[in-house]
Design an enzyme around this catalytic site. Structure first.
Site, PDB file in Angstrom:
ATOM      1  N   SER A  93       0.815  -1.216   0.000  1.00  0.00           N
ATOM      2  CA  SER A  93       0.000   0.000   0.000  1.00  0.00           C
ATOM      3  C   SER A  93       0.851   1.270   0.000  1.00  0.00           C
ATOM      4  O   SER A  93       0.514   2.258  -0.654  1.00  0.00           O
ATOM      5  CB  SER A  93      -0.934   0.004   1.212  1.00  0.00           C
ATOM      6  OG  SER A  93      -1.742  -1.154   1.219  1.00  0.00           O
TER       7      SER A  93
ATOM      8  N   HIS B 111       1.246   4.568   4.499  1.00  0.00           N
ATOM      9  CA  HIS B 111       0.521   5.281   3.442  1.00  0.00           C
ATOM     10  C   HIS B 111       1.034   6.712   3.309  1.00  0.00           C
ATOM     11  O   HIS B 111       1.302   7.193   2.206  1.00  0.00           O
ATOM     12  CB  HIS B 111      -0.971   5.302   3.759  1.00  0.00           C
ATOM     13  CG  HIS B 111      -1.615   3.956   3.682  1.00  0.00           C
ATOM     14  ND1 HIS B 111      -2.958   3.758   3.953  1.00  0.00           N
ATOM     15  CD2 HIS B 111      -1.114   2.731   3.371  1.00  0.00           C
ATOM     16  CE1 HIS B 111      -3.246   2.476   3.801  1.00  0.00           C
ATOM     17  NE2 HIS B 111      -2.151   1.836   3.465  1.00  0.00           N
TER      18      HIS B 111
END
Length: 292
Positions: A201, A259
């Site tokens: 991610s 992230h």
């Protein structure tokens, strides 16, 4: 992760007092001692720098001069022509997909559990934490996790490859992944939360941010709302806001620090690193013999 699994099994055999002691020992096992904190803080930064610099250097040199290396073999020439004719985003995406799929399958082989838990998930309190910062970027244990990540990467890879070029797609992905792991690493040290992290991610957030920087007003469609189009800059802003809130509130479903690390790397690359890469390309053309 292995220690925690043993505790969950032993909970059925011991009373509450003994179980609480086991949990305490497990927590201490994941907490780095004072003597190793320097190494835990310094080595990941050095490893991240080496991966970022090395991946870009190797990719640029090999891509620019690959033709000169295959001149002595007709078979290699044909193979190179075929490979060079394939779209860059297809080569990069399917390569990443294959690696992620193989790692996903390894998680379901019982003899590999100890090895996978040590090297394919990242945490400051685990052995092999430096190498796992990179390997964890290709690691997923849940089908929905790898499915969503690969679908999003496939969606953004074509415009991403047009922005950076064929030779920089893979090194950017690797660098964004290990940089996001670095941010997650330092976030874990600050919060003293050493829950292992894995997944692509962070690297994918770097890819998305790069596309949004160059195309901020393009419309994005979400999987669950395919008929609703949202400007890319607003969609990215919403995701970043949720990640900031999740980091402050210590939500544990996703690695919000990773992230944000991917977003930060994309911004740094656009403002700083891209100029260095251009200079590196010029330098390699002067130092190495030209391809025929």
């Amino acid at each position: 992760m292995i220690t925690l699994w043993r505790v969950s099994v032993q909970c059925r055999k011991f009373n509450v007092k003994k179980v609480s002691r086991l949990v305490y020992v497990t927590a201490r096992a994941y907490t780095p001692g004072k003597s190793s904190e320097r190494r835990i803080r310094r080595h990941p930064l050095l490893f991240t720098t080496a991966v970022c610099a090395g991946s870009f250097c190797v990719s640029i040199i090999s891509y620019q001069h690959a033709r000169a290396w295959v001149q002595h073999s007709n078979t290699l020439k044909k193979l190179y022509r075929w490979w060079d004719g394939v779209a860059g985003h297809q080569k990069a995406f399917f390569g990443i997909l294959v690696v992620n799929s193989l790692v996903f399958c390894l998680w379901y082989i019982p003899p590999m559990h100890r090895f996978m838990a040590r090297y394919f998930q990242s945490s400051p309190g685990m052995k092999g934490s430096d190498v796992s910062m990179l390997l964890s970027c290709f690691s997923h244990r849940e089908f929905w996790h790898i499915g969503i990540n690969m679908f999003v990467l496939w969606s953004f890879m074509p415009p991403f490859e047009k922005i950076l070029g064929k030779d920089l797609t893979v090194p950017f992905f690797l660098s964004a992944g290990v940089f996001s792991s670095l941010i997650s690493h330092y976030s874990a040290l600050m919060s003293r939360d050493f829950t292992p992290s894995r997944g692509a991610s962070g690297a994918i957030m770097g890819v998305i941010t790069t596309v949004v920087i160059h195309h901020p007003h393009v419309g994005l469609f979400f999987i669950f709302f395919p008929f609703v189009s949202i400007p890319a800059i607003w969609a990215l802003g919403g995701v970043v806001t949720l990640d900031i809130i999740g980091l402050i509130q210590r939500w544990r479903m996703f690695d919000h620090a990773a992230h944000l690390g991917g977003v930060l790397f994309a911004l740094l690359y656009d403002k700083v690193f891209s100029g260095w890469v251009v200079n590196l390309k010029k330098a390699t053309k002067k130092l190495l013999p030209p391809s025929r």
